[in-house]
Design a protein around this motif. Structure first.
Motif, PDB file in Angstrom:
ATOM      1  N   ARG A 174       0.831  -1.199   0.000  1.00  0.00           N
ATOM      2  CA  ARG A 174       0.000   0.000   0.000  1.00  0.00           C
ATOM      3  C   ARG A 174       0.871   1.256   0.000  1.00  0.00           C
ATOM      4  NH1 ARG A 174      -1.382  -3.887   3.259  1.00  0.00           N
ATOM      5  NH2 ARG A 174      -3.497  -4.713   3.367  1.00  0.00           N
ATOM      6  N   PRO A 175       0.393   2.314  -0.610  1.00  0.00           N
ATOM      7  CA  PRO A 175       1.129   3.589  -0.507  1.00  0.00           C
ATOM      8  C   PRO A 175       1.140   4.062   0.936  1.00  0.00           C
ATOM      9  CG  PRO A 175      -0.459   3.641  -2.316  1.00  0.00           C
ATOM     10  CD  PRO A 175      -0.758   2.410  -1.521  1.00  0.00           C
ATOM     11  N   LEU A 176       2.166   4.771   1.315  1.00  0.00           N
ATOM     12  CA  LEU A 176       2.245   5.328   2.656  1.00  0.00           C
ATOM     13  C   LEU A 176       1.217   6.431   2.837  1.00  0.00           C
ATOM     14  CD1 LEU A 176       6.113   5.531   3.075  1.00  0.00           C
ATOM     15  CD2 LEU A 176       4.574   4.138   4.437  1.00  0.00           C
ATOM     16  N   SER A 177       0.688   6.504   4.036  1.00  0.00           N
ATOM     17  CA  SER A 177      -0.284   7.538   4.346  1.00  0.00           C
ATOM     18  C   SER A 177       0.391   8.903   4.411  1.00  0.00           C
ATOM     19  CB  SER A 177      -0.958   7.227   5.683  1.00  0.00           C
ATOM     20  OG  SER A 177      -1.663   8.337   6.181  1.00  0.00           O
ATOM     21  N   PHE A 201       3.093   4.873  -5.515  1.00  0.00           N
ATOM     22  CA  PHE A 201       3.793   4.581  -4.266  1.00  0.00           C
ATOM     23  C   PHE A 201       4.885   5.609  -3.988  1.00  0.00           C
ATOM     24  CE2 PHE A 201       7.088   2.609  -1.670  1.00  0.00           C
ATOM     25  CZ  PHE A 201       6.348   2.082  -0.620  1.00  0.00           C
ATOM     26  N   PHE A 202       5.747   5.855  -4.943  1.00  0.00           N
ATOM     27  CA  PHE A 202       6.880   6.758  -4.708  1.00  0.00           C
ATOM     28  C   PHE A 202       6.439   8.216  -4.663  1.00  0.00           C
ATOM     29  CE2 PHE A 202       9.072   2.923  -6.008  1.00  0.00           C
ATOM     30  CZ  PHE A 202      10.125   2.891  -5.113  1.00  0.00           C
ATOM     31  N   SER A 203       5.381   8.544  -5.341  1.00  0.00           N
ATOM     32  CA  SER A 203       4.904   9.925  -5.285  1.00  0.00           C
ATOM     33  C   SER A 203       4.295  10.248  -3.930  1.00  0.00           C
ATOM     34  CB  SER A 203       3.871  10.178  -6.388  1.00  0.00           C
ATOM     35  OG  SER A 203       2.725   9.357  -6.200  1.00  0.00           O
ATOM     36  N   ALA A 204       3.982   9.190  -3.152  1.00  0.00           N
ATOM     37  CA  ALA A 204       3.367   9.395  -1.841  1.00  0.00           C
ATOM     38  C   ALA A 204       4.348   9.294  -0.686  1.00  0.00           C
ATOM     39  CB  ALA A 204       2.240   8.368  -1.633  1.00  0.00           C
ATOM     40  N   VAL A 205       5.610   8.939  -0.972  1.00  0.00           N
ATOM     41  CA  VAL A 205       6.563   8.795   0.137  1.00  0.00           C
ATOM     42  C   VAL A 205       6.866  10.174   0.719  1.00  0.00           C
ATOM     43  CG1 VAL A 205       7.609   6.706  -0.812  1.00  0.00           C
ATOM     44  CG2 VAL A 205       8.612   8.927  -1.343  1.00  0.00           C
ATOM     45  N   PRO A 206       6.992  10.247   2.033  1.00  0.00           N
ATOM     46  CA  PRO A 206       7.269  11.551   2.656  1.00  0.00           C
ATOM     47  C   PRO A 206       8.692  12.008   2.365  1.00  0.00           C
ATOM     48  CG  PRO A 206       7.385   9.815   4.301  1.00  0.00           C
ATOM     49  CD  PRO A 206       6.879   9.175   3.037  1.00  0.00           C
ATOM     50  N   PHE A 224      11.087  -1.691 -15.858  1.00  0.00           N
ATOM     51  CA  PHE A 224      11.286  -0.555 -16.754  1.00  0.00           C
ATOM     52  C   PHE A 224      10.091   0.391 -16.737  1.00  0.00           C
ATOM     53  CE2 PHE A 224      11.884   1.635 -20.823  1.00  0.00           C
ATOM     54  CZ  PHE A 224      13.220   1.975 -20.716  1.00  0.00           C
ATOM     55  N   ASP A 225       8.922  -0.134 -16.334  1.00  0.00           N
ATOM     56  CA  ASP A 225       7.713   0.695 -16.323  1.00  0.00           C
ATOM     57  C   ASP A 225       7.470   1.364 -14.978  1.00  0.00           C
ATOM     58  OD1 ASP A 225       7.138   0.027 -18.941  1.00  0.00           O
ATOM     59  OD2 ASP A 225       5.923  -1.713 -18.372  1.00  0.00           O
ATOM     60  N   PHE A 226       8.294   1.079 -13.988  1.00  0.00           N
ATOM     61  CA  PHE A 226       8.071   1.650 -12.664  1.00  0.00           C
ATOM     62  C   PHE A 226       8.221   3.167 -12.686  1.00  0.00           C
ATOM     63  CE2 PHE A 226       9.126  -2.248  -9.813  1.00  0.00           C
ATOM     64  CZ  PHE A 226       7.975  -2.861 -10.287  1.00  0.00           C
ATOM     65  N   ASN A 227       7.406   3.792 -11.882  1.00  0.00           N
ATOM     66  CA  ASN A 227       7.434   5.248 -11.789  1.00  0.00           C
ATOM     67  C   ASN A 227       8.088   5.661 -10.472  1.00  0.00           C
ATOM     68  OD1 ASN A 227       7.061   7.984 -11.987  1.00  0.00           O
ATOM     69  ND2 ASN A 227       4.845   7.912 -11.688  1.00  0.00           N
ATOM     70  N   PHE A 228       9.342   6.076 -10.537  1.00  0.00           N
ATOM     71  CA  PHE A 228      10.073   6.495  -9.349  1.00  0.00           C
ATOM     72  C   PHE A 228       9.959   7.996  -9.093  1.00  0.00           C
ATOM     73  CE2 PHE A 228      12.192   2.527 -10.487  1.00  0.00           C
ATOM     74  CZ  PHE A 228      12.315   1.907  -9.251  1.00  0.00           C
ATOM     75  N   VAL A 229       9.213   8.689  -9.927  1.00  0.00           N
ATOM     76  CA  VAL A 229       9.063  10.131  -9.757  1.00  0.00           C
ATOM     77  C   VAL A 229       8.426  10.417  -8.401  1.00  0.00           C
ATOM     78  CG1 VAL A 229       7.924  12.208 -10.607  1.00  0.00           C
ATOM     79  CG2 VAL A 229       8.902  10.557 -12.222  1.00  0.00           C
ATOM     80  N   GLY A 230       9.023  11.315  -7.668  1.00  0.00           N
ATOM     81  CA  GLY A 230       8.521  11.632  -6.337  1.00  0.00           C
ATOM     82  C   GLY A 230       9.233  10.880  -5.242  1.00  0.00           C
ATOM     83  N   CYS A 231      10.393  10.262  -5.578  1.00  0.00           N
ATOM     84  CA  CYS A 231      11.114   9.456  -4.588  1.00  0.00           C
ATOM     85  C   CYS A 231      11.762  10.306  -3.509  1.00  0.00           C
ATOM     86  CB  CYS A 231      12.155   8.576  -5.261  1.00  0.00           C
ATOM     87  SG  CYS A 231      13.353   9.466  -6.256  1.00  0.00           S
ATOM     88  N   GLY A 232      11.594  11.607  -3.603  1.00  0.00           N
ATOM     89  CA  GLY A 232      11.989  12.490  -2.511  1.00  0.00           C
ATOM     90  C   GLY A 232      13.462  12.456  -2.170  1.00  0.00           C
ATOM     91  N   ASN A 233      13.749  12.231  -0.902  1.00  0.00           N
ATOM     92  CA  ASN A 233      15.123  12.263  -0.412  1.00  0.00           C
ATOM     93  C   ASN A 233      15.696  10.883  -0.129  1.00  0.00           C
ATOM     94  OD1 ASN A 233      15.411  15.134  -0.392  1.00  0.00           O
ATOM     95  ND2 ASN A 233      14.133  15.204   1.448  1.00  0.00           N
ATOM     96  N   ILE A 234      15.157   9.850  -0.758  1.00  0.00           N
ATOM     97  CA  ILE A 234      15.636   8.491  -0.528  1.00  0.00           C
ATOM     98  C   ILE A 234      17.097   8.376  -0.944  1.00  0.00           C
ATOM     99  CG2 ILE A 234      15.407   6.076  -1.219  1.00  0.00           C
ATOM    100  CD1 ILE A 234      12.431   6.477  -1.447  1.00  0.00           C
TER     101      ILE A 234
END
Length: 267
Positions: A174-177, A201-206, A224-234
């Motif tokens: 589940r995406p993080l709250s 999922f990654f767009s919702a990470v704090p 290859f289709d994964f969307n890592f956009v929004g991975c923040g400061n990982i």
């Protein structure tokens, strides 16, 4: 049981209990503030009620023993209403705890910030952790209750470190709250979580999240289709040893500008 005899001086006397091995008291009032009986080989059923009844007890470290039982709390002599748990740090890791963890334990300790129950045999439990909890480690148990996984990812509160690795969690990721605004480390590795990583999922990470480990699960999909956009400061990312397909790196991974370590495929 005390096979090593480390508690031989636990007898009634003028210095009891502040002079006992592993007991630490305040200098002024002589109240028990900390109990450290770690790695002493102690064996027996843990009666958490008696320890929680110590009004000034803040730190409880019993890791590396052979205690069994659970963390249920009903008060001593039905007097739970008059007892206020002051515990702030509890380490019960590397014991023989196997029973379901009761929800009454955490709600009875409103100031608890650190709880380590790792390396036990806990099968299930209810963890309605409060706003004070910052570190929760229940790794290397046998927990399969999907409700705990769902609750942990949707009600993070003030958690900064959450380790649920090496259990028996299944179900979907589940995406993080949006409530997980302080979470820095999330480890869900070595479970049986399946399905594809949610597109959001990654767009919702704090922005607080710096370490994420989803390795050794049953996650599927085309890498290859994964969307890592929004991975923040990982800075640390491990999704290896799943059922992911594909070769090459997804272009969206370039958006993870703080990334220092990544492992994406089966090793």
């Amino acid at each position: 049981m005390d096979p090593k005899g480390v508690l031989q001086n636990w007898v009634e006397g003028s210095k009891a209990p502040c002079g006992w091995n592993g007991v630490f008291c305040s200098a002024a009032g002589g109240q028990v503030q900390a109990l450290n009986l770690s790695n002493m080989g102690l064996v027996g059923r843990l009666n958490i009620d008696w320890l929680m009844a110590l009004p000034e007890l803040r730190q409880l470290d019993l890791h590396g023993n052979f205690f069994y039982g659970n963390l249920s709390y009903g008060g001593i002599g039905n007097s739970s209403a008059s007892i206020s748990c002051g515990l702030e740090m509890v380490d019960l890791s590397s014991n023989n705890l196997s029973e379901t963890i009761s929800s009454s334990f955490l709600v009875s300790c409103p100031n608890l910030s650190f709880l380590n129950l790792s390396r036990n045999s806990i099968s299930n439990g209810v963890f309605p952790f409060g706003a004070s909890l910052r570190t929760l480690d229940v790794s290397r148990n046998k927990i399969s209750d999907d409700g705990l996984l769902s609750y942990s990812l949707s009600s993070c509160g003030g958690l900064r470190y959450l380790n649920l690795s090496d259990n028996k969690f299944a179900g979907k990721l589940r995406p993080l709250s949006t409530s997980c605004t302080e979470l820095a480390v999330l480890d869900l590795s070595v479970n049986s979580i399946s399905g594809e990583i949610p597109a959001n999922f990654f767009s919702a990470v704090p922005m607080s999240l710096v370490q994420l480990n989803l390795s050794h699960n049953n996650l599927s999909g085309d890498l290859f289709d994964f969307n890592f956009v929004g991975c923040g400061n990982i800075t640390y990312l491990d999704i290896s040893n799943n059922g992911l397909r594909g070769i090459g790196l997804p272009a969206s991974l370039a958006s993870c500008r703080q990334l220092e370590f990544s492992r994406l495929r089966r090793q």
